[in-house]
Design a protein around this motif. Structure first.
Motif, mmCIF file in Angstrom:
data_model
loop_
_atom_site.group_PDB
_atom_site.id
_atom_site.type_symbol
_atom_site.label_atom_id
_atom_site.label_comp_id
_atom_site.label_asym_id
_atom_site.label_seq_id
_atom_site.Cartn_x
_atom_site.Cartn_y
_atom_site.Cartn_z
ATOM 1 N N GLU A 135 0.831 -1.201 0.000
ATOM 2 C CA GLU A 135 0.000 0.000 0.000
ATOM 3 C C GLU A 135 0.871 1.259 0.000
ATOM 4 N N GLU A 136 1.913 1.238 -0.831
ATOM 5 C CA GLU A 136 2.831 2.364 -1.011
ATOM 6 C C GLU A 136 3.621 2.696 0.246
ATOM 7 N N GLN A 137 3.649 1.800 1.217
ATOM 8 C CA GLN A 137 4.458 1.974 2.417
ATOM 9 C C GLN A 137 5.643 1.015 2.352
ATOM 10 N N SER A 138 6.835 1.546 2.540
ATOM 11 C CA SER A 138 8.043 0.720 2.484
ATOM 12 C C SER A 138 8.202 -0.068 3.777
ATOM 13 N N LEU A 139 8.531 -1.346 3.645
ATOM 14 C CA LEU A 139 8.759 -2.186 4.812
ATOM 15 C C LEU A 139 10.183 -1.984 5.327
ATOM 16 N N GLU A 140 10.342 -2.091 6.643
ATOM 17 C CA GLU A 140 11.641 -1.874 7.270
ATOM 18 C C GLU A 140 12.569 -3.058 7.026
ATOM 19 N N ASP A 141 13.816 -2.753 6.662
ATOM 20 C CA ASP A 141 14.843 -3.782 6.508
ATOM 21 C C ASP A 141 15.503 -4.046 7.853
ATOM 22 N N VAL A 142 15.681 -5.322 8.209
ATOM 23 C CA VAL A 142 16.296 -5.697 9.485
ATOM 24 C C VAL A 142 17.386 -6.733 9.219
ATOM 25 N N VAL A 143 18.283 -6.876 10.180
ATOM 26 C CA VAL A 143 19.350 -7.874 10.069
ATOM 27 C C VAL A 143 19.065 -9.080 10.954
ATOM 28 N N LYS A 144 17.985 -9.030 11.738
ATOM 29 C CA LYS A 144 17.603 -10.168 12.559
ATOM 30 C C LYS A 144 16.123 -10.038 12.927
ATOM 31 N N LEU B 251 9.319 -18.090 16.062
ATOM 32 C CA LEU B 251 9.085 -19.262 16.914
ATOM 33 C C LEU B 251 10.072 -19.302 18.078
ATOM 34 N N GLY B 252 10.397 -18.137 18.619
ATOM 35 C CA GLY B 252 11.274 -18.067 19.770
ATOM 36 C C GLY B 252 12.752 -18.110 19.457
ATOM 37 N N SER B 253 13.110 -18.278 18.161
ATOM 38 C CA SER B 253 14.515 -18.342 17.768
ATOM 39 C C SER B 253 14.928 -17.051 17.069
ATOM 40 N N ASN B 254 16.183 -16.687 17.256
ATOM 41 C CA ASN B 254 16.727 -15.468 16.665
ATOM 42 C C ASN B 254 17.324 -15.795 15.304
ATOM 43 N N ILE B 255 16.709 -15.279 14.228
ATOM 44 C CA ILE B 255 17.189 -15.497 12.870
ATOM 45 C C ILE B 255 17.961 -14.249 12.441
ATOM 46 N N SER B 256 19.222 -14.416 12.024
ATOM 47 C CA SER B 256 20.044 -13.270 11.659
ATOM 48 C C SER B 256 20.705 -13.503 10.316
ATOM 49 N N THR B 257 21.167 -12.411 9.710
ATOM 50 C CA THR B 257 21.800 -12.503 8.393
ATOM 51 C C THR B 257 23.153 -13.189 8.465
ATOM 52 N N GLY B 258 23.812 -13.099 9.603
ATOM 53 C CA GLY B 258 25.126 -13.712 9.733
ATOM 54 C C GLY B 258 25.091 -15.200 9.949
ATOM 55 N N GLY B 259 23.912 -15.765 10.208
ATOM 56 C CA GLY B 259 23.815 -17.182 10.489
ATOM 57 C C GLY B 259 24.427 -17.519 11.834
ATOM 58 N N GLY B 260 24.623 -18.788 12.090
ATOM 59 C CA GLY B 260 25.192 -19.185 13.372
ATOM 60 C C GLY B 260 24.148 -19.102 14.487
ATOM 61 N N ALA B 261 24.584 -19.477 15.691
ATOM 62 C CA ALA B 261 23.655 -19.543 16.818
ATOM 63 C C ALA B 261 24.035 -18.602 17.954
ATOM 64 N N LEU C 141 16.764 -22.270 28.697
ATOM 65 C CA LEU C 141 18.124 -22.067 28.214
ATOM 66 C C LEU C 141 18.418 -22.879 26.960
ATOM 67 N N LEU C 142 17.949 -24.118 26.907
ATOM 68 C CA LEU C 142 18.285 -25.025 25.808
ATOM 69 C C LEU C 142 17.176 -25.139 24.765
ATOM 70 N N TYR C 143 16.257 -24.182 24.762
ATOM 71 C CA TYR C 143 15.175 -24.219 23.777
ATOM 72 C C TYR C 143 15.750 -24.097 22.362
ATOM 73 N N GLY C 144 15.481 -25.068 21.522
ATOM 74 C CA GLY C 144 15.958 -25.044 20.144
ATOM 75 C C GLY C 144 17.404 -25.417 19.963
ATOM 76 N N CYS C 145 18.052 -25.956 21.020
ATOM 77 C CA CYS C 145 19.486 -26.273 20.917
ATOM 78 C C CYS C 145 19.745 -27.398 19.923
ATOM 79 N N GLU C 146 18.709 -28.158 19.552
ATOM 80 C CA GLU C 146 18.904 -29.260 18.611
ATOM 81 C C GLU C 146 19.382 -28.770 17.245
ATOM 82 N N THR C 147 19.090 -27.514 16.913
ATOM 83 C CA THR C 147 19.460 -26.988 15.600
ATOM 84 C C THR C 147 20.617 -25.997 15.684
ATOM 85 N N TRP C 148 21.204 -25.833 16.868
ATOM 86 C CA TRP C 148 22.331 -24.906 16.998
ATOM 87 C C TRP C 148 23.592 -25.486 16.366
ATOM 88 N N LYS C 149 24.384 -24.606 15.784
ATOM 89 C CA LYS C 149 25.740 -24.969 15.384
ATOM 90 C C LYS C 149 26.637 -24.564 16.545
#
Length: 250
Positions: free
Chosen positions: A78-87, A91-101, A145-153
Motif C-alpha cells: 500500500e505504497e508503504q516501504s517495509l523496514e529492513d532488518v538484520v535479525k 518461533l522463539g529463535s533469533n534469525i540473523s543474516t550472519g547465520g550461526g547460533a 536455556l536449551l530451547y531449540g538447541c537441537e538446531t544450533w551450530k
C-alpha cells in the motif's frame, strides 16, 4: 496463502519438483523468495487476498531481511516501504543474516537468567530439598536455556557461555558464595550433572531420529537433504595473494 501462491513459482527451489514459498504458524508468516520481483509480487498478492476475507496486515510489524542480495529496492505494501532488518524472532529463535547460533544463545541465556531470578525464593528456601530445587531448575530454567538447541551450530564459545551460566546457577542453589570455592568437576559431581555439551549432543541425536521418522514430504525432513541454490565465490588462493602482495611491495 494457497490463493496467494497458486499458479506462481516465486519461492526457493526446494526440490526438483517443488518450491518453498512460505513458513506458517498461527499469525507468524514468513514469505520466502529468491528475487526482489518475486517477493514484492508475493507480498502484494497475500495482502490483497487477506483483505478479501477481512484480514489486514500490520505494515509496521512486517519486516524484510535480505541475504546475499545486491538490490536495495524497498518492498512496499500500500505504497508503504517495509523496514529492513538484520535479525528477527521466529518461533522463539533469533534469525540473523550472519547465520550461526550466537545471537540465539545470547537470547536464551537472557531469558533463562530472568527465569532464574524469578524463582529466587525457591533457591533460598530451607523447606525444599536439593533434589526438588534441581528438578525445578531443570523444568523452569534449563528448558528455557536449551530451547531449540537441537538446531544450533555449537562452538567452543557457545558451550563455554552455557556452562558458565549453569555453573553459576548451581553454585547459587548450593549457596557456594565467595570466598568459598569449588571446582566445576566437583560441582557437577555433587549435583549429578553432565557437562552441557554432552546433553546438547544427546538432544541433537534425539531430534535427528524424530525428524528422520517423519513423512518424506515433511519440510523438516526434506531440509536435511536441501541443497541451496547459487554458488559460492571462489576463494583467492593464499599463495597468489602473497605473490601479488610481494609484487606490489617490490
Amino acid at each position: 496463502m494457497k490463493m496467494s501462491v497458486d499458479g506462481q513459482r516465486t519461492g526457493l527451489q526446494w526440490n526438483p519438483s517443488e518450491q518453498l514459498e512460505d513458513l506458517d504458524l498461527a499469525d507468524d508468516l514468513p514469505l520466502i523468495s529468491g528475487t526482489h520481483t518475486h517477493i514484492q509480487r508475493k507480498a502484494t498478492r497475500s495482502h490483497e487476498h487477506s483483505q478479501q476475507i477481512g484480514l489486514r496486515r500490520n505494515v509496521g510489524k512486517t519486516k524484510v531481511m535480505r541475504l546475499n542480495t545486491k538490490t536495495h529496492q524497498p518492498i512496499t505494501i500500500e505504497e508503504q516501504s517495509l523496514e529492513d532488518v538484520v535479525k528477527f524472532i521466529y518461533l522463539g529463535s533469533n534469525i540473523s543474516t550472519g547465520g550461526g547460533a550466537d545471537k540465539d544463545v545470547e537470547l536464551c541465556i537472557s531469558k533463562a537468567r530472568h527465569a532464574f531470578k524469578t524463582h529466587r525464593p525457591v533457591w533460598l528456601s530451607s523447606q525444599l530439598s536439593r533434589n526438588t530445587k534441581i528438578r525445578i531448575f531443570n523444568t523452569n530454567v534449563k528448558s528455557v536455556l536449551l530451547y531449540g538447541c537441537e538446531t544450533w551450530k555449537t562452538t567452543k564459545s557457545i558451550i563455554h557461555k552455557l556452562q558458565v551460566f549453569i555453573s553459576n546457577c548451581l553454585r547459587y542453589i548450593l549457596r557456594i558464595w565467595w570466598p568459598n570455592k569449588i571446582s566445576n568437576v566437583d560441582l557437577w559431581r555433587r549435583m549429578n550433572k553432565e557437562q552441557i555439551h554432552i546433553e546438547i549432543k544427546s538432544r541433537k541425536w534425539g531430534w535427528l531420529g524424530h525428524t528422520l521418522r517423519r513423512d518424506p514430504r515433511n519440510i523438516a525432513r526434506q531440509a536435511l537433504d536441501y541443497n541451496p541454490q547459487g554458488k559460492r565465490k571462489p576463494r583467492r588462493p593464499k599463495s597468489n595473494w602473497r605473490r601479488s602482495t610481494l609484487d606490489e611491495l617490490s
